[in-house]
Design a protein around this motif. Sequence first.
Motif: not given
Length: 342
Positions: A142-146, A153-160, A188-196
């Motif tokens: 679920a995390f990977m799909a999110g 670049r948002q995904a990379a920022t969140l992972v790093l 922005r990445a946290r808000a989007t991922l948390d919703r998913s």
Amino acid sequence: MTEVLLARARAGDDRAFQELVEPYRRELHLHCYRLLGSLTDAEDMLQEALLAAWRGLADFEGRASIRTWLYRIATNRCLNAIRDGARRIPPSPVPPFPPPEPTRRSETTWLQPYPDALLDRVPDQGPGPETRYALQESVELAFMAGLQRLPPRQAATLVLRDVLGYSAAEVAGMLDTTETAVKGALQRARATLDRSLSTGHRVAAGSSQEQELSRRFAAAFVARDLEGLLGLLTDDVWLAMPPAPHEYHGPAAVASFLRASGAWRGQRRLLLVPTRANRQPAYGCYHAEPGEQVGRPAGIMVLTIVGAGIGGMTRFLDNRLFDRFGLPSLARTGEYAPSRPA
């Protein structure tokens, strides 16, 4: 020791370079997988990143650690691959039967599972003060799909930041941007991922509760006990089948697909061989024709367990993945029992 190896590597000693980067190879592979979502692409991108590091040793000034420098190279190689369309998008398979109308169609059809056998070899760096997600959370499907649905670049920022624990200043240096931009992208990445992501209780990997639920799932699935299977599912359960785009959400939609699939399967027997993927219970699926004593590969099923039930089923239809999981090319009937823990 590192300085000696670095000096030798800069002088053209490829063995010294391999010794220098070997401690980070497995975690870099996992990093590439998180950003790309594909085990196959991660393997290719790791090799490209290490080749770029070898060629760029003269540019390494020692301002950051070797590990941070390698992460910078790997991250940007992955982002370039996504931007340039170099990520391999598998063709959508043609269903062997008319499927019911899906609840939705996924765009992340390239998603692949990651064997726990590889995760077990990733060195435990320990959670840093900047981390937000533990290893189990940060590799679950679920995390990977999110992550795959985020802008790259948002995904990379969140992972790093939230997975690896790098500071905003370090991430800004890796991505050639400003700390302000990093903080904005992360928010922005946290808000989007948390919703998913599901808000249900996360079951500990390998726990007795996880084993019991996966055992009951396997027994019901093999026995074609649809009612028993549906009784294990949560109210917001989902079924996905990469690289097919079809997704089914909710018990009724999942049940409609399983009925259609069961009717197509006819008298074929289904065999399940236990494995693990993304810190989740999984099974290699095999179909045995009537009268045959062996089953042939029919996808890898990964279960997402939430609270006291099964919240997700992801059946990966690419049988080439069996080798990566150490799954047999043929499964003999009677050799694998559903009561074996996943």
